[in-house]
Design a protein around this motif. Structure first.
Motif, mmCIF file in Angstrom:
data_model
loop_
_atom_site.group_PDB
_atom_site.id
_atom_site.type_symbol
_atom_site.label_atom_id
_atom_site.label_comp_id
_atom_site.label_asym_id
_atom_site.label_seq_id
_atom_site.Cartn_x
_atom_site.Cartn_y
_atom_site.Cartn_z
ATOM 1 N N GLU A 4 40.536 76.523 24.049
ATOM 2 C CA GLU A 4 40.746 76.748 22.617
ATOM 3 C C GLU A 4 41.055 75.455 21.861
ATOM 4 O O GLU A 4 40.918 75.405 20.643
ATOM 5 N N TYR A 6 39.307 72.907 21.939
ATOM 6 C CA TYR A 6 38.022 72.318 21.520
ATOM 7 C C TYR A 6 37.266 73.192 20.516
ATOM 8 O O TYR A 6 36.102 72.956 20.219
ATOM 9 N N VAL A 7 37.937 74.228 20.022
ATOM 10 C CA VAL A 7 37.252 75.165 19.125
ATOM 11 C C VAL A 7 37.386 74.706 17.678
ATOM 12 O O VAL A 7 38.439 74.219 17.269
ATOM 13 N N LYS A 8 36.316 74.871 16.928
ATOM 14 C CA LYS A 8 36.312 74.572 15.499
ATOM 15 C C LYS A 8 37.108 75.663 14.793
ATOM 16 O O LYS A 8 36.752 76.840 14.865
ATOM 17 N N LYS A 9 38.187 75.284 14.127
ATOM 18 C CA LYS A 9 39.016 76.268 13.442
ATOM 19 C C LYS A 9 38.656 76.277 11.953
ATOM 20 O O LYS A 9 38.664 75.231 11.315
ATOM 21 N N VAL A 10 38.345 77.422 11.439
ATOM 22 C CA VAL A 10 37.906 77.509 10.044
ATOM 23 C C VAL A 10 38.581 78.670 9.332
ATOM 24 O O VAL A 10 39.172 79.542 9.964
ATOM 25 N N ILE A 11 38.459 78.647 8.001
ATOM 26 C CA ILE A 11 38.894 79.798 7.219
ATOM 27 C C ILE A 11 37.641 80.506 6.743
ATOM 28 O O ILE A 11 36.912 79.993 5.899
ATOM 29 N N PRO A 12 37.328 81.673 7.318
ATOM 30 C CA PRO A 12 36.079 82.334 6.933
ATOM 31 C C PRO A 12 36.074 82.761 5.475
ATOM 32 O O PRO A 12 37.106 83.138 4.919
ATOM 33 N N LEU A 118 31.596 71.045 6.228
ATOM 34 C CA LEU A 118 30.882 71.302 7.479
ATOM 35 C C LEU A 118 30.152 70.052 7.963
ATOM 36 O O LEU A 118 30.169 69.732 9.154
ATOM 37 N N THR B 94 30.777 75.571 17.371
ATOM 38 C CA THR B 94 32.079 76.234 17.436
ATOM 39 C C THR B 94 32.924 75.759 18.618
ATOM 40 O O THR B 94 34.121 75.519 18.471
ATOM 41 N N GLN B 97 34.022 70.887 20.395
ATOM 42 C CA GLN B 97 34.645 69.924 19.488
ATOM 43 C C GLN B 97 35.473 68.890 20.250
ATOM 44 O O GLN B 97 36.325 68.218 19.677
ATOM 45 N N ASP B 232 34.014 83.695 12.932
ATOM 46 C CA ASP B 232 34.727 82.949 11.895
ATOM 47 C C ASP B 232 33.900 81.762 11.415
ATOM 48 O O ASP B 232 33.793 81.509 10.221
ATOM 49 N N PHE B 235 30.963 83.059 9.359
ATOM 50 C CA PHE B 235 31.387 83.528 8.045
ATOM 51 C C PHE B 235 31.909 82.402 7.163
ATOM 52 O O PHE B 235 31.947 82.530 5.952
ATOM 53 N N SER B 236 32.287 81.296 7.777
ATOM 54 C CA SER B 236 32.814 80.213 6.961
ATOM 55 C C SER B 236 31.717 79.522 6.160
ATOM 56 O O SER B 236 31.979 78.906 5.152
#
Lengths: 357, 357
Positions: A4, A6-12, A118, B94, B97, B232, B235-236
């Motif tokens: 986790e 390495y996961v891209k964290k975003v606000i959908p 992005l 995703t 990263q 996510d 949808f972002s």
């Protein structure tokens, strides 16, 4: 440590609701209230499903060709994608590789900053004036690219082509994207400027005036050079984006110009009538050239109206954001739908007054 | 200075040709030689085109649901996209990263390095052994993620699930993507491992075994956490990627399991027969579990055969690349098509021998 990390964290992004209840009057996503041309249905009916076993034409030639012809352009000046979001996103990736910030209005389509983030494109929001209009001088400074929605969303305001031409002309060193998602409802398109300015990309969509949001078709028009760059980037990482059926349905739509003119004219007529009624009811709004009205009421808060409408199964759009937190964006439905909305608002406002608000 | 300074410069991928000539025997893009289930055509015929005016369901719920049910998963374990290229590209963005390189074989699907470059993901290619097999130890070092096509393309070789499980298990700190584009033709799917490993993402497609390359549908299956992250990110920046028609057609395909089993069995039977004939003609090839054969001839150069086949309107795939420059990738067509190919090759090789080559 975990995967986790390495996961891209975003606000959908939260899109306008798509209620399953068919009794809802849905004026929250600027969809067309009329169906697409009957030729689209006929094209789907005539589509030979056995051909689906093959990959679709990666060049989308047939659809590119009818779009080009309709706009008086050559096939090499048109690029087609999976909705204008796909096209715009691809254009950001392709043309905005500068370290100088790109420019766009502070109040505009909410995906511009998303795509900039992005692709790690620096950007600077340019504040609209108090009438929600573009200030030309904001776009005459050094920049890595410009994107302007015309007419703008969610305000509905259309800028003069003369003003936009000055911006395009002054920025021959960067690409200027004009996002014309709503142009068919009365704005002045920049397509005629394409022959003059190599750096101009005009983006349009089948989702509004062509009533094909469910099909996902958008397109860009520009100089052969711009289009070639877009194609190269697309082909570099995903050759097959447009389904064979989207191509067939898109062609059928473009070929029915009469139906297209009739439906857009009907929507414009309903919009003009709605504007008169909204004024009478105490709403104020910028003059809109789109299929929506961005309205604020003289004394009733937008959020209150939003909730009252919703409780009555009328869905409109409301953003609790600075500068626009007292506005509603209301899509233009059919005459019947708008009649119901106006009647509801009229009664609501009357009752509210009676209660001594 | 010019706007062209800010343009992303790329080398576009050259896909297998899509000839317009219907007499061509097209064995160059691994398409299914049979049409999709008749239910797909029926679904298209029954589709109400007037509903296209609305945006499609951004959650693709109906299609997610039938895919989940078919694989014994919950709806929250499935993500659908516009072809497996779209799904894989989204998964790279995703999950990869990390600044530690991701790992994949040196000979594999040619888009992995493209997406890595696109998203600035560092990567290290792991050389397959001389039999084109994966060496397990290559994937037991520190990494930012792993992607393995199983069966692999263009070799057709399937890895044992036990070997893949060891790799997945040893890498609980990074996401392991198993690209199962060709799994339905005989490989051992990793789907049953999903319940055991939170870091496993399995990607499949409708383009091969479901004969729907023209429709653009692919999907990923994994732990609820992985799928949530993918959703996510999608949808972002783009909520509406799947057209309403793709959803309807996809559902119809999945609902016809009998037809699916019948067609894949037919292709497998044709493949096994073709293998026997190819051996007889002097070809050597890794044992394939896909709908293609990756073949080299004992004494005739691949490029010569490629050109001879092409001149005879038989299209296969050839790459002039290190290690595989003497191989052809030949998709499995119908029995009739493969009969023509075998007959042509037989005559060609005989004539060549006569000429004293």
């Amino acid at each position: 440590m975990s995967w986790e990390d390495y996961v891209k964290k975003v606000i959908p992004y939260v899109a306008g609701e798509q209620p399953k209840d068919h009794n809802v009057i849905k004026l929250n996503t600027n969809e067309c209230p009329y169906p697409p041309s009957p030729r689209v249905g006929a094209a789907l009916g005539a589509f030979d499903a056995t051909t689906l076993r093959k990959y679709p034409d990666p060049n989308v030639s047939e659809l590119v060709s009818v779009i080009a012809r309709r706009h008086g352009l050559s096939d090499k000046q048109v690029f087609v994608g999976v909705g204008s979001d796909d096209v715009l996103s691809m254009a950001f990736m392709t043309f905005f590789q500068s370290t100088t910030p790109i420019l766009f209005p502070d109040i505009t389509y909410s995906f511009y900053d998303v795509w900039a983030d992005l692709y790690q494109i620096p950007y600077e929001r340019q504040p609209l004036n108090d009438l929600f209009q573009i200030k030309k001088e904001d776009y005459l400074k050094e920049n890595g690219g410009i994107v302007i929605a015309n007419p703008n969303a969610p305000t509905g305001i259309s800028a003069d082509r003369i003003l936009l031409e000055e911006i395009i002309k002054a920025n021959s060193n960067s690409v200027v994207i004009i996002d014309e998602a709503y142009i068919d409802f009365g704005g002045e398109s920049c397509v005629p400027l394409i022959e003059k300015y190599e750096n101009l990309l005009v983006v349009q969509t089948f989702s509004k005036s062509r009533a094909m949001a469910g099909m996902r078709i958008g397109y860009a028009m520009g100089s052969e050079k711009l289009i070639r760059y877009l194609m190269d980037v697309k082909f570099s990482f995903n050759s097959y984006t447009m389904s064979a059926i989207a191509i067939a349905a898109g062609v059928a739509s473009v070929e029915d110009e009469t139906y297209f003119q009739e439906t857009t004219a009907k929507i414009v007529a309903t919009r003009e009538h709605t504007k008169t009624q909204f004024s009478r009811l105490g709403f104020r709004f910028p003059d809109t050239k789109t299929n929506f009205i961005f309205a604020t009421h003289q004394y009733v808060p937008a959020q209150e109206l939003f909730e009252a409408l919703r409780a009555h199964a009328i869905y409109v759009r409301y953003w609790n954001k600075p500068r626009i937190e007292n506005y509603l964006r209301i899509s233009i439905g059919t005459d019947v739908e708008m009649g119901i909305v106006i009647e509801f608002l009229e009664n609501y406002l009357k009752n509210r007054e009676k209660k001594g608000h």
